[in-house]
Every structure is written in C-alpha cells, then in structure tokens.
Enzyme design. Structure first.
Site, PDB file in Angstrom:
ATOM      1  N   PRO A   2       5.693  -2.452   6.141  1.00 52.67           N
ATOM      2  CG  PRO A   2       5.539  -4.198   4.606  1.00 52.67           C
ATOM      3  CD  PRO A   2       5.045  -2.827   4.891  1.00 52.67           C
ATOM      4  CD  GLU A   3      10.072   1.063   9.516  1.00 54.52           C
ATOM      5  OE1 GLU A   3      11.184   0.955  10.063  1.00 54.52           O
ATOM      6  OE2 GLU A   3       9.352   2.055   9.636  1.00 54.52           O
ATOM      7  CE  LYS A  58      12.504   0.176   4.884  1.00 57.21           C
ATOM      8  NZ  LYS A  58      11.608   1.332   4.897  1.00 57.21           N
ATOM      9  CG  HIS A 124      -7.149  -7.032  -0.439  1.00 53.51           C
ATOM     10  ND1 HIS A 124      -7.345  -5.910  -1.215  1.00 53.51           N
ATOM     11  CD2 HIS A 124      -8.068  -6.986   0.549  1.00 53.51           C
ATOM     12  CE1 HIS A 124      -8.348  -5.212  -0.696  1.00 53.51           C
ATOM     13  NE2 HIS A 124      -8.809  -5.838   0.366  1.00 53.51           N
ATOM     14  NE  ARG A 142      -2.604   2.577  -0.444  1.00 50.78           N
ATOM     15  CZ  ARG A 142      -2.013   3.544   0.257  1.00 50.78           C
ATOM     16  NH1 ARG A 142      -1.825   3.408   1.554  1.00 50.78           N
ATOM     17  NH2 ARG A 142      -1.594   4.640  -0.332  1.00 50.78           N
ATOM     18  NE  ARG A 290       8.095   9.178   6.937  1.00 51.11           N
ATOM     19  CZ  ARG A 290       8.607   7.980   6.685  1.00 51.11           C
ATOM     20  NH1 ARG A 290       9.648   7.845   5.897  1.00 51.11           N
ATOM     21  NH2 ARG A 290       8.070   6.901   7.231  1.00 51.11           N
TER      22      ARG A 290
END
Ligand SMILES: [Zn+2]
Length: 302
Positions: A2-3, A58, A124, A142, A290
């Site tokens: 997510p950005e 964020k 999850h 995660r 990146r």
C-alpha cells in the site's frame, strides 16, 4: 504494497463509515500487530468517539474524543474510566489535545482494513475493531503492520523523523531540502525524511511525466525542473487517489474492492512496452536498490 493513495482511500473510508461512532470493542487474535499491550489499547479507546482520521505520508492516525462521559450513550463501563496511560480525561494536555486519544496505524507490506457485511475473518485477520456494531477487520498476511497509541493526532513523536506529507509540502520548503543534494532524484523522492508518502510506483510515474531520468542528481536539476517534478508527483498521487489506488498482489480497499489506477500507469511495470509519448521501448534500471521504469528518449540520462 500500500502506498499513499491506498492509505488515503482507507482514511476516506474510515471517515465516511466511522466518524462519530463509538469504539465499543477490540478482539485481538495476534497481539504482534500492536506496539502496546492490546488490553491497554482497549482501555484507552473504549467508549470514545472517533472524531478525526488524519493521514501523514503512509501513516494513519485515528483521533478519539477525550470526553468519555459525553460520548457514551450505551452501557457504562467502569474500567474505561480509569486513566490508562495516555488518557487524560477532561483536561487539556500540554499539546492542546484536550484529553483526546490517538491510535496510529501503518499498513507496511500487506496490511488491510476491511469493513464488509457478513465477512468471515480468515487466519490473516489479527484484530477486529468494533464501532458500535460496525466491525472493522485488520488483515495482514506478512504481519509487519502496526497499531500504536500516540500522544498527538497530527505529528506524534514516533514519526518525528518523517518529513512533511508530500501532498501538503510547499515547493519552497521542499526545494530547500533537496536542491543541493548529489543523490539520484529517484532516491531523494523515495526518502521519507525529505517528504513522506511517495513510493516506487508513483516516483516512476512522476519522473516519466516530468521527463527526468531517475539517476539525475537533484543538484543537476534547475529550479523549474524540480518544481515540475514536485507538481507531477502531486498530480499522479491525486489521480491515483481518485482511482482508489493501484492494486497489486492483494490490496483491496475497505469494502474489498481493488483500486483501478493500474490501468493508468504510463511507466511502472511497462519495461519493453512502447512509450505512450514516443513509442520507444521503455527500459528498466535499478536505482538505490529499487526497480525503475523509464523512457530512454523522453527521460534522457545526464
Ligand atoms: Zn518516450
């Protein structure tokens, strides 16, 4: 991953669906997604009304009203009336927070907030927040995301190292921080200490729109070029927000729907495909670790 646009879509959904609602319960299945003990979070928030949701980069910060007695219309719970750590009932804090309580969340790699009718939490889902009957599930494959009680609803000490939000920063202030730097512009745009919120996808899109090669040192760019880069960065983020973000892997919004900005991407993930402006095949290069996507003709190296 997510950005900023995905996080803003979560913030907007929280505002639309939960503002004015009372926090009535917290069920925790995996306490590791909380920086504090879950019991402390439960006590700090219980019966408080959600009055604001703020996004900084964020980070999401949920602000809860300070006055429990005024907010509570349901059954009273004596436990919640004790001062639990950050709670300063009815008094003005030194920071002017008037006893508000603040819960910060960073989704990290795979965090999601879901508010779906008839949703059955899977393995999850690590926490379920209850807002007077409306359930919000925190799902995170995660488990890197974190909830944290913080002392301030706008700029808590925990994110003091984070720069101003990239959508809010003024050009003059940003220019001051970046103009003399020798590092590649791409690395500087990703540096959350300079301005918070830009991630890999949107940096590639912004540099494509600005016509600047990702390895160009900031110091080699003039004021107008830097101004164009910041403007393109804001434009691409605002456009992505309007489209609900870009969906990769398994990010879906509050209501389980994917964002559709992916179709609008002009550079990111288009290696080998023709440039939408000049038809030259796009190239890929690793900058500061990146993956970077660019047009060698529209974004010539300097
Ligand atoms: Zn091109």
């Amino acid at each position: 991953l997510p950005e900023l646009p995905e996080v803003e879509s979560v913030a907007a959904a929280l505002r639309l669906n939960l503002l004015g609602r009372r926090f009535t319960g917290l069920r925790v299945r995996f306490g590791g997604v909380f920086a504090d003990r879950p019991r402390r979070v439960r006590r700090a928030l219980r019966d408080r009304t959600l009055i604001d949701v703020h996004r900084h980069g964020k980070y999401l910060i949920m602000n809860f009203a300070g006055d429990v007695a005024a907010a509570a219309s349901g059954p009273a719970d004596p436990v919640s009336r004790g001062g639990a750590g950050l709670v300063r009932d009815g008094r003005s804090g030194a920071d002017g927070s008037r006893g508000e309580t603040h819960l910060m969340l960073h989704l990290r790699m795979t965090g999601q907030l879901l508010c779906l009718p008839d949703y059955r939490p899977d393995k999850h889902v690590h926490a379920t927040l209850d807002f007077d009957g409306r359930r919000v599930h925190y799902r995170d494959m995660r488990k890197f995301g974190r909830f944290q009680l913080v002392e301030d609803g706008r700029r808590p000490a925990a994110i003091a190292h984070v720069g101003p939000d990239v959508l809010e920063v003024r050009f003059a202030k940003w220019y001051e921080r970046i103009a003399d730097r020798r590092a590649p512009i791409k690395a500087l745009l990703l540096d959350q200490g300079i301005a918070a919120g830009l991630g890999n996808i949107y940096v590639d899109e912004a540099l494509f729109r600005a016509g600047v090669h990702p390895t160009t040192p900031a110091a080699a760019l003039d004021r107008d070029e830097l101004r164009a880069i910041l403007r393109c960065s804001k434009d691409v983020l605002r456009l992505a927000i309007r489209h609900g973000g870009t969906t990769f892997v398994n990010f879906t919004n509050f209501h389980g729907k994917p964002g559709n900005f992916r179709r609008k991407l002009r550079a990111y993930g288009r290696t080998g495909e023709p440039c939408l402006r000049c038809h030259t095949p796009l190239e890929r290069l690793v900058v500061g670790g990146r993956s970077s996507h660019f047009c060698p003709r529209c974004q010539p190296a300097r």
